[in-house]
Every structure is written in structure tokens, then in C-alpha cells.
Write an enzyme that holds these catalytic residues in place. Structure first.
Site, PDB file in Angstrom:
ATOM      1  N   ASP A  70       0.845  -1.192   0.000  1.00  0.00           N
ATOM      2  CA  ASP A  70       0.000   0.000   0.000  1.00  0.00           C
ATOM      3  C   ASP A  70       0.880   1.241   0.000  1.00  0.00           C
ATOM      4  OD1 ASP A  70      -2.960   1.084   0.864  1.00  0.00           O
ATOM      5  OD2 ASP A  70      -1.371   2.247   1.826  1.00  0.00           O
ATOM      6  N   TYR A  75       3.130   9.910  -0.367  1.00  0.00           N
ATOM      7  CA  TYR A  75       4.193   9.299   0.442  1.00  0.00           C
ATOM      8  C   TYR A  75       5.564   9.505  -0.196  1.00  0.00           C
ATOM      9  CZ  TYR A  75       0.303   6.566   2.513  1.00  0.00           C
ATOM     10  OH  TYR A  75      -0.858   6.163   3.116  1.00  0.00           O
ATOM     11  N   LYS A 100      -2.737   5.905  -4.107  1.00  0.00           N
ATOM     12  CA  LYS A 100      -3.783   6.884  -3.823  1.00  0.00           C
ATOM     13  C   LYS A 100      -3.467   8.192  -4.533  1.00  0.00           C
ATOM     14  CE  LYS A 100      -3.731   4.835   0.783  1.00  0.00           C
ATOM     15  NZ  LYS A 100      -2.308   4.434   0.736  1.00  0.00           N
ATOM     16  N   HIS A 133      -7.513   9.858  -2.055  1.00  0.00           N
ATOM     17  CA  HIS A 133      -6.854   9.816  -0.753  1.00  0.00           C
ATOM     18  C   HIS A 133      -7.664  10.510   0.348  1.00  0.00           C
ATOM     19  CE1 HIS A 133      -2.557   9.475   1.102  1.00  0.00           C
ATOM     20  NE2 HIS A 133      -3.495   9.099   1.944  1.00  0.00           N
TER      21      HIS A 133
END
Length: 320
Positions: A70, A75, A100, A133
Site C-alpha cells: 500500500d 508518500y 492513492k 486519498h
């Protein structure tokens, strides 16, 4: 896990639409509403750095058998995830990759462009699961429903084209899900929300279970603060497990996919060793009793809190 070992099913509410799994191992699979299978336990890469530390952590997770990875554009490690998966030598089809959409990329055209960037970084030509997200974006709070609708239109187009195997959302509360439903022709298959014994989001959980939306739990360890909870510590001692294992098992027995994150091999392994025991109804009731309304990391409607809470979450991140 020994294939002859006993396994324990999910204690799902009667209203749950989706089938539950037996919880025999990390790659035991839930079946989403469109028939796509998703491993029940994933490796989460939030705050996993895009450097050798992060690469080594992900390599280790893959070597331990994790196939559900994931990540998210925000990120800043999609390219690292892609490199490590390629270096593993394991066929792409054996992985379940979630990413996301970054908040500023919401909107029809910008979503399509962002999706292509994510595929390039990840080194793949499709995603197993793509999520919006967050429902609300700073600066456009008053038109969040319109932005989500345009974003979802792009998601549906990519899904119909076979570029994404399943589409869903993240951090959507009931009113966000209802807003999406007013515009969608395809219902989300997944909602990934913050969930742990001290923040259970019961209204959102009930809505998703009644509408066949698979729940995923992020922060299942409560950002580490549950390691100091005396009730959870005592339960872990009684079970001969650690607190992290209790929390991961709790999420799984609720019928959720979950993806604890860590950079430490011993924690990654420990978080995955949750298939040789079960929490009984009294254990689950104890953990259920810890629920609060305000023990969250980020609230999707309270954007004014985000800067302070981001700083706090990073400072508290003891699960690295």
C-alpha cells in the site's frame, strides 16, 4: 503458518454484505464487490523513506511473504516501491498494489495525468486498487463534492478501460460517501479509514458494511500509543502476544484489510504473525470498549488541524 494449523473466521456483523475470509495467513483474501480478491494483510509504506532504509524494509517484507503493498503519491515513495518490486524477481501479477491520488490532483483531467505518473513511478501498466486519498482539499472545501465527482468520473473511466482492477476511496465519512453516491455510476469497492480500538468510526463502518464497501484500517496500532494502554498490554500478556499483534488481529477479526507499517524487520515480522491465535468475544468486547470520538490522526473535515497534527504524528511515529 502450518497449513494444518487451525484457522479462525471473521466475526462479521449480520449486515455485512461481503464474504469474510478464514484468516489462515497474510495472503488470505477478501473478495471485493466486483469479484477482485484482495489480501487481508498488507505492508503499509506511509513514512517509509525513499532511501536504502525504505528499500531494505520493503525487500524484507516481500521476503517475509507480503504481496499486498500500500502506497500513495503523497508518500513520495512510489518509485522506490516500483524498484523493489522489480528487483524482487517476483512476477507483477503476484502482487496487489494500491496507490492513492494526491489531493491537489483531484479533478477529471488532473486525475488522469496523475494516474499515468503513478504507473510510471511504480513501473507497472495497471493498479490493483486506486483510491481518492481524502475527500476534501484545502482551498476548495466548499466544492468538495463537485471535485470528488469529477475525480470519480476519471476513476470510472480508468476502471472500465481495465487500467485499475478496483477503485475506492480513503478517509471518507458517511456524508462523503453519500455525496459520491449522488454522482457515481460505479460504487466504491473499498474505503480505507483510520481505525483501531481507540478510534473505531462506527457510523462509517456500519454504512460501508451495509453497502458492500470493503473496509481497510490504517493506523491499526494507534500510531503506537496503544503500546502504553494498560488494558491492551494486559490482554497481550494473557494471549502471549505483543500489543501490535493484538491490534492487527482485532482489525482482521472486524473483517477489515489492514496494513501496519514499520521499517524494522522484527516489527514487520511480528505484525504478520497473527494467524495462530484468535480473540474471543470477551477480548473483542474489551477492545470495543476503548472507543473514543477524538483519538484521530487527521480528521477529513477539519483541515485547519492538519499542520499541527501532521507534526504530531511524525513526532509520535515510534513504529518506524
Amino acid at each position: 503458518m502450518d497449513n494444518n494449523a487451525s484457522v479462525h473466521g471473521v466475526a462479521s456483523p449480520q449486515a455485512r454484505f461481503l464474504p469474510a475470509v478464514c484468516l489462515a495467513g497474510k495472503n488470505d483474501r477478501y473478495i471485493l464487490s466486483n469479484g477482485v480478491e484482495i489480501p487481508c494483510l498488507g505492508y503499509g509504506t506511509y513514512m517509509v523513506p525513499n532511501n536504502k532504509v525504505g528499500e531494505d524494509a520493503l525487500h524484507g517484507a516481500i521476503q517475509m511473504g507480503f504481496r499486498h503493498i500500500d502506497t500513495a503519491t503523497s508518500y513520495h515513495n512510489e518509485d522506490m516501491v516500483g524498484r523493489v518490486i522489480a528487483e524482487s524477481g517476483i512476477p507483477r501479477g503476484e502482487f496487489f498494489i494500491t496507490s492513492k491520488l494526491n489531493n491537489p490532483d483531484q479533478g477529471y483531467e488532473s486525475t488522469l495525468e496523475a494516474f499515468e505518473r503513478s504507473l510510471a513511478w511504480l513501473g507497472t501498466d495497471y493498479l490493483d486498487l486506486y483510491l481518492i486519498h481524502w475527500p476534501r482539499v484545502a482551498g476548495t472545501e466548499d466544492i468538495w463534492e463537485e471535485r470528488v465527482a469529477e475525480t470519480w468520473r476519471a476513476f470510472e473511466e480508468l476502471y472500465r478501460a481495465g487500467r485499475i482492477r478496483a477503485i475506492g476511496v480513503s478517509n471518507f465519512l458517511v456524508h462523503h460517501l453519500e455525496g459520491l453516491a449522488r454522482h457515481a455510476s460505479i460504487a466504491p469497492m473499498v474505503n480505507q479509514i483510520e481505525h483501531n480500538p481507540t478510534y473505531q468510526q462506527r457510523e462509517t463502518v456500519a454504512y460501508c458494511e451495509e453497502h458492500g464497501i470493503q473496509l481497510e484500517a490504517w493506523a491499526p496500532l494507534g500510531r503506537g500509543h496503544l503500546f502504553d494502554n494498560p488494558d491492551v498490554v494486559a490482554l497481550a500478556e494473557r494471549k502471549g502476544k505483543d500489543v501490535g499483534q493484538i491490534c492487527v488481529r482485532y482489525a482482521l477479526q472486524k473483517g477489515f484489510v489492514t496494513m501496519p507499517k514499520s521499517n524494522r524487520p522484527e516489527r514487520i515480522r511480528s505484525n504478520s504473525e497473527v494467524f495462530d491465535f484468535a480473540l474471543d468475544k470477551d477480548d473483542m468486547a474489551l477492545l470495543d470498549s476503548l472507543n473514543t470520538d477524538d483519538c484521530y490522526t487527521f480528521h477529513p473535515d477539519r483541515l485547519d488541524e492538519w499542520a499541527e497534527r501532521v507534526a504530531r504524528a511524525h513526532a509520535e511515529s515510534g513504529v518506524a
